[in-house]
Design an enzyme around this catalytic site. Structure first.
Site, PDB file in Angstrom:
ATOM      1  N   ARG A   1     -30.508  25.432  -0.540  1.00  0.00           N
ATOM      2  CA  ARG A   1     -29.092  25.096  -0.445  1.00  0.00           C
ATOM      3  C   ARG A   1     -28.968  23.765   0.289  1.00  0.00           C
ATOM      4  O   ARG A   1     -29.498  23.615   1.396  1.00  0.00           O
ATOM      5  CB  ARG A   1     -28.375  26.213   0.323  1.00  0.00           C
ATOM      6  CG  ARG A   1     -26.865  26.235   0.190  1.00  0.00           C
ATOM      7  CD  ARG A   1     -26.091  25.724   1.352  1.00  0.00           C
ATOM      8  NE  ARG A   1     -26.413  26.263   2.642  1.00  0.00           N
ATOM      9  CZ  ARG A   1     -25.760  27.265   3.232  1.00  0.00           C
ATOM     10  NH1 ARG A   1     -24.801  27.888   2.608  1.00  0.00           N
ATOM     11  NH2 ARG A   1     -26.084  27.627   4.456  1.00  0.00           N
TER      12      ARG A   1
ATOM     13  N   GLU B   1     -18.165  29.994  -3.578  1.00  0.00           N
ATOM     14  CA  GLU B   1     -17.735  30.597  -2.312  1.00  0.00           C
ATOM     15  C   GLU B   1     -16.321  30.206  -1.924  1.00  0.00           C
ATOM     16  O   GLU B   1     -15.870  30.482  -0.813  1.00  0.00           O
ATOM     17  CB  GLU B   1     -18.736  30.300  -1.199  1.00  0.00           C
ATOM     18  CG  GLU B   1     -19.162  28.873  -1.072  1.00  0.00           C
ATOM     19  CD  GLU B   1     -20.271  28.646  -0.038  1.00  0.00           C
ATOM     20  OE1 GLU B   1     -20.562  29.530   0.762  1.00  0.00           O
ATOM     21  OE2 GLU B   1     -20.829  27.527  -0.041  1.00  0.00           O
TER      22      GLU B   1
ATOM     23  N   HIS C   1     -22.791  34.489  14.338  1.00  0.00           N
ATOM     24  CA  HIS C   1     -24.125  33.918  14.511  1.00  0.00           C
ATOM     25  C   HIS C   1     -25.136  34.988  14.894  1.00  0.00           C
ATOM     26  O   HIS C   1     -26.188  35.145  14.276  1.00  0.00           O
ATOM     27  CB  HIS C   1     -24.068  32.818  15.574  1.00  0.00           C
ATOM     28  CG  HIS C   1     -25.383  32.211  15.878  1.00  0.00           C
ATOM     29  ND1 HIS C   1     -26.149  32.628  16.947  1.00  0.00           N
ATOM     30  CD2 HIS C   1     -26.100  31.277  15.234  1.00  0.00           C
ATOM     31  CE1 HIS C   1     -27.270  31.939  16.952  1.00  0.00           C
ATOM     32  NE2 HIS C   1     -27.267  31.108  15.929  1.00  0.00           N
TER      33      HIS C   1
ATOM     34  N   ARG D   1     -31.594  28.140   3.930  1.00  0.00           N
ATOM     35  CA  ARG D   1     -30.611  27.337   4.675  1.00  0.00           C
ATOM     36  C   ARG D   1     -31.387  26.317   5.504  1.00  0.00           C
ATOM     37  O   ARG D   1     -31.973  26.666   6.527  1.00  0.00           O
ATOM     38  CB  ARG D   1     -29.801  28.215   5.623  1.00  0.00           C
ATOM     39  CG  ARG D   1     -28.796  29.179   4.979  1.00  0.00           C
ATOM     40  CD  ARG D   1     -28.162  30.000   6.095  1.00  0.00           C
ATOM     41  NE  ARG D   1     -27.012  30.799   5.692  1.00  0.00           N
ATOM     42  CZ  ARG D   1     -27.048  32.132   5.606  1.00  0.00           C
ATOM     43  NH1 ARG D   1     -28.157  32.803   5.834  1.00  0.00           N
ATOM     44  NH2 ARG D   1     -25.948  32.795   5.291  1.00  0.00           N
TER      45      ARG D   1
ATOM     46  N   GLY E   1     -21.436  33.059  -2.683  1.00  0.00           N
ATOM     47  CA  GLY E   1     -21.530  33.058  -1.219  1.00  0.00           C
ATOM     48  C   GLY E   1     -20.381  33.917  -0.718  1.00  0.00           C
ATOM     49  O   GLY E   1     -19.295  33.428  -0.409  1.00  0.00           O
ATOM     50  N   THR E   2     -20.633  35.195  -0.664  1.00  0.00           N
ATOM     51  CA  THR E   2     -19.521  36.119  -0.398  1.00  0.00           C
ATOM     52  C   THR E   2     -19.073  36.116   1.063  1.00  0.00           C
ATOM     53  O   THR E   2     -18.035  36.697   1.371  1.00  0.00           O
ATOM     54  CB  THR E   2     -19.905  37.546  -0.840  1.00  0.00           C
ATOM     55  OG1 THR E   2     -21.220  37.826  -0.347  1.00  0.00           O
ATOM     56  CG2 THR E   2     -19.872  37.672  -2.346  1.00  0.00           C
ATOM     57  N   ASN E   3     -19.843  35.455   1.949  1.00  0.00           N
ATOM     58  CA  ASN E   3     -19.340  35.331   3.337  1.00  0.00           C
ATOM     59  C   ASN E   3     -18.124  34.414   3.334  1.00  0.00           C
ATOM     60  O   ASN E   3     -17.045  34.776   3.802  1.00  0.00           O
ATOM     61  CB  ASN E   3     -20.405  34.728   4.269  1.00  0.00           C
ATOM     62  CG  ASN E   3     -21.668  35.547   4.299  1.00  0.00           C
ATOM     63  OD1 ASN E   3     -21.643  36.739   4.034  1.00  0.00           O
ATOM     64  ND2 ASN E   3     -22.784  34.908   4.619  1.00  0.00           N
ATOM     65  N   ASP E   4     -18.313  33.223   2.780  1.00  0.00           N
ATOM     66  CA  ASP E   4     -17.185  32.286   2.730  1.00  0.00           C
ATOM     67  C   ASP E   4     -16.130  32.745   1.724  1.00  0.00           C
ATOM     68  O   ASP E   4     -14.940  32.559   1.954  1.00  0.00           O
ATOM     69  CB  ASP E   4     -17.679  30.875   2.379  1.00  0.00           C
ATOM     70  CG  ASP E   4     -18.133  30.132   3.626  1.00  0.00           C
ATOM     71  OD1 ASP E   4     -17.383  30.132   4.617  1.00  0.00           O
ATOM     72  OD2 ASP E   4     -19.245  29.577   3.621  1.00  0.00           O
TER      73      ASP E   4
ATOM     74  N   CYS F   1     -25.711  35.617  -2.461  1.00  0.00           N
ATOM     75  CA  CYS F   1     -26.549  35.374  -1.286  1.00  0.00           C
ATOM     76  C   CYS F   1     -25.778  35.544   0.016  1.00  0.00           C
ATOM     77  O   CYS F   1     -26.282  35.263   1.082  1.00  0.00           O
ATOM     78  CB  CYS F   1     -27.200  33.999  -1.354  1.00  0.00           C
ATOM     79  SG  CYS F   1     -26.009  32.653  -1.334  1.00  0.00           S
TER      80      CYS F   1
HETATM   81  C1  PEP Z   1     -21.897  32.502   2.216  1.00  0.00           C
HETATM   82  O1  PEP Z   1     -20.910  31.843   2.525  1.00  0.00           O
HETATM   83  O2  PEP Z   1     -21.831  33.649   1.715  1.00  0.00           O
HETATM   84  C2  PEP Z   1     -23.242  31.952   2.454  1.00  0.00           C
HETATM   85  C3  PEP Z   1     -24.310  32.617   2.052  1.00  0.00           C
HETATM   86  O3  PEP Z   1     -23.345  30.779   3.142  1.00  0.00           O
HETATM   87  P1  PEP Z   1     -23.240  30.675   4.742  1.00  0.00           P
HETATM   88  O4  PEP Z   1     -23.246  32.073   5.296  1.00  0.00           O
HETATM   89  O5  PEP Z   1     -24.407  29.871   5.171  1.00  0.00           O
HETATM   90  O6  PEP Z   1     -21.928  29.975   4.909  1.00  0.00           O
HETATM   91 MG    MG Z   2     -21.148  29.699   2.897  1.00  0.00          MG
END
Ligand code: PEP
Ligand code: MG
Length: 584
Positions: free
Chosen positions: A327, A454, A162, A268, A475-478, A540
């Site tokens: 989103r 993602e 966060h 978001r 969504g490369t974070n997930d 993103c």
């Molecule tokens: C992600 O998962 O890459 C993404 C952009 O979404 P969030 O970070 O909000 O899960």
């Molecule tokens: Mg995500």
């Protein structure tokens, strides 16, 4: 030397001229003179700061020593980043000792008094006192404290925690996962490494390196350099891939546009429920989350709808003519309800129901793995009224702007998709609501319907997904979380050891794992475009602002990357350099 050995001096100047002409760069030259004879020992390209690199590159262009493309190649993304944030003065930094190291989550430098709570940070800000918020970790309730702080230091958390996400979004100096930080809130003290500090003591952070200092270090500000604009114009001349931003309010959007963003790649909506002015929409959201029946939920959603509409409308207005990818809500629901008994009792009283009932509803939301739980599109499938409200708010915002003479370019994106049926399910709602809004406003709404990619499964069935989705946003974070099976919020300790043991080369949440996750991105693009040749593909996740990852995304054929507003110039530069490198 010119006076004592005029001949040798002339000779040295001539050698320097030949060398610099040959290397087309400023060199660091070593030489010696013995018995009046000049010996050249070695030469290499001279090191320079960001400001110096910028000035020299444009000077050399003027002198005809290098061409425009070479100018673009002369600044590293890190040097450009230096120009965008106040930083610690490197010369002064060398005089101090690093007392702890963490992850470099938000760039630039910060010097300020330690604030151990968000309240204290806000107090300092109100009194115009520079401060550094030091926390175990941050959560949505800390957002205003984080905003008030000049820098943020947390003991826990990874590069997509966060604190890291929020700080990077604001371009704020931030260090996370600094496990040498031990906070004793009760006594108002914090140990950093071997040293003990009281709230109010001054420390310094180098957020670009992740280094902490025990004393005030000097700061410099390099942002007002007019050469910056000239350089960025050259960058855009050779850049082929688009650059968008992740922003969810008019101020951040405007900021990003000023930095050269060509649209929003990720809006978001959940951010509306954090920080300033969030009390009212958050109360409605809580009502929605804690509703017991569909009727109750619909009633809460009806009250929430104008807030969503206004949030979208305000930012679409700033972007006028540029695309905004909204989103659909992807909130971890449990984060938005109170967890302490005291707060739960207050909420029960406010809503006129018993504490036991509120507690029962909150406990029912508990999930063992919330990241793999009721979030993303799943929320819209289980509670279709939640997506319906969002579609209505978005189409109304668009219709109102059209009738007011604006040019909204809305793109709606479904999160956490695993198959095409989910998209069809939500699209049916969108089609119905769009027709209703069009009839009401007597307008024809154009928008794009797409999805985030993602979850690894989505990349495997990307061809089917692309039969409905008009665009993909990775969504490369997930995608990283799900591919590695690493929790994006807790993985820091493991990643640190893995890097030290050379099991992985870098934090995969920071720089894309090209070998693994990268394959999935390529596969998704290939399969998606196999189905729909003109499928627009972007990214993103946080990797959209990481230069090495941007190079990879360019080679993978993405149309754009989207990143935090302050990363936009860096992403533009990395994209231009990738294009020039490919050509070479
Ligand atoms: C992600 O998962 O890459 C993404 C952009 O979404 P969030 O970070 O909000 O899960
Ligand atoms: Mg995500």
């Amino acid at each position: 030397m010119q006076e004592l050995m005029p001949e040798t001096y002339k000779e040295l100047c001539e050698v320097r001229r030949i060398l610099e002409e040959n290397y087309h760069d400023m060199l660091d030259i070593e030489f010696t003179i013995q018995d009046g004879k000049l010996y050249m020992l070695q030469c290499r390209v001279g090191k320079r700061t960001g400001v110096a690199a910028l000035t020299m590159a444009l000077d050399m262009l003027k002198e005809g020593l290098i061409d425009e493309k070479e100018v673009v190649m002369r600044l590293t993304p890190e040097q450009l980043d230096e120009l965008l944030h106040p930083i610690l003065d490197t010369a002064d930094e060398k005089k101090h000792t690093v007392i702890a190291k963490g992850l470099p989550a938000g760039p630039g430098g910060a010097v300020g008094k330690i604030a151990l709570t968000s309240e204290k940070a806000k107090e300092y800000r109100a009194a115009k006192v520079a401060n550094v918020l030091v926390r175990e970790e941050t959560n949505p309730e800390d957002v205003e404290g984080m905003r008030a702080a000049d820098g943020i230091l947390t003991a826990r958390g990874g590069m997509t925690s966060h604190a890291a996400l929020v700080a990077r979004g604001w371009g704020k100096c931030c260090i996370v996962g600094c496990d040498a930080v031990k906070i004793d809130l009760e006594n108002g003290i914090v140990k950093i490494g071997d040293q003990q500090f009281k709230e109010g003591d001054t420390i310094s952070l180098n957020g670009s390196k992740g280094w902490v200092y025990a004393e005030p270090v000097g700061m410099i500000n390099a942002t007002e350099n007019p050469l910056f604009q000239q350089f960025m114009a050259l960058v855009d001349k050779y850049r082929k891939m688009g650059v968008r931003t992740n922003a969810d309010n008019p101020e951040d959007a405007q900021n990003a546009v000023n930095f050269g963003a060509e649209g929003i790649g990720l809006f978001r909506i959940e951010h509306m429920f954090y920080g300033k002015n969030s009390e009212e929409p958050l109360a409605k959201l809580r009502n929605m989350i804690l509703a017991n029946t569909t009727e109750e939920r619909v009633a809460a959603l009806n009250e929430l709808e104008p807030y969503i509409k206004n949030a979208a409308k305000g930012t679409l207005k700033v972007l006028d003519g540029k695309p905004l990818t909204f989103r659909l809500m992807d909130p971890p629901l449990h984060e938005f309800v109170p967890h302490t008994e005291e707060k739960q009792r207050a909420l029960a009283q406010e809503r006129g129901i018993s504490f036991e009932e509120i507690k029962k509803r909150i406990d029912a939301l508990n999930e063992v793995n919330p990241m793999m739980g009721l979030r993303g599109v799943r929320l819209g499938i289980v509670y279709p009224e939640i997506t319906e409200t969002q579609f209505r708010a978005l189409f109304q915002a668009t219709a109102e702007l059209m009738t007011e003479g604006f040019d909204p370019h809305l793109e709606i994106m479904v999160p956490l998709t695993i198959n095409v049926k989910e998209l069809e399910h939500q699209k049916a709602i969108a089609d119905r609501v769009k027709a209703e809004v069009e009839a009401k406003f007597n307008v024809k709404i154009e928008y794009l319907y797409g999805t985030m990619i993602e979850i690894p499964r989505a990349t495997l069935v990307a061809d089917q997904i692309a039969s409905v989705a008009q665009f993909f946003s990775f969504g490369t974070n997930d995608l990283t979380q799900m591919t590695f099976g690493f929790s994006r919020d807790d993985v820091n300790a493991i990643v640190k050891d893995y890097i030290e043991e050379k099991i992985i080369p870098a934090d995969p949440f920071n720089t894309l794992d090209q070998e693994g996750v990268g394959q999935l991105v390529k596969l998704g693009v290939e399969r998606g475009r196999g189905q729909r040749a003109n499928l627009k593909c972007g990214v993103c996740g946080e990797h959209g602002g990481d230069p090495a990852s941007v190079h990879f995304f360019y080679k993978a054929g993405l149309n754009y990357v989207s990143c935090s507003p302050f990363r936009v110039p860096v992403a533009r530069l990395a994209a231009a350099q990738a294009a020039i490198e490919e050509e070479r």
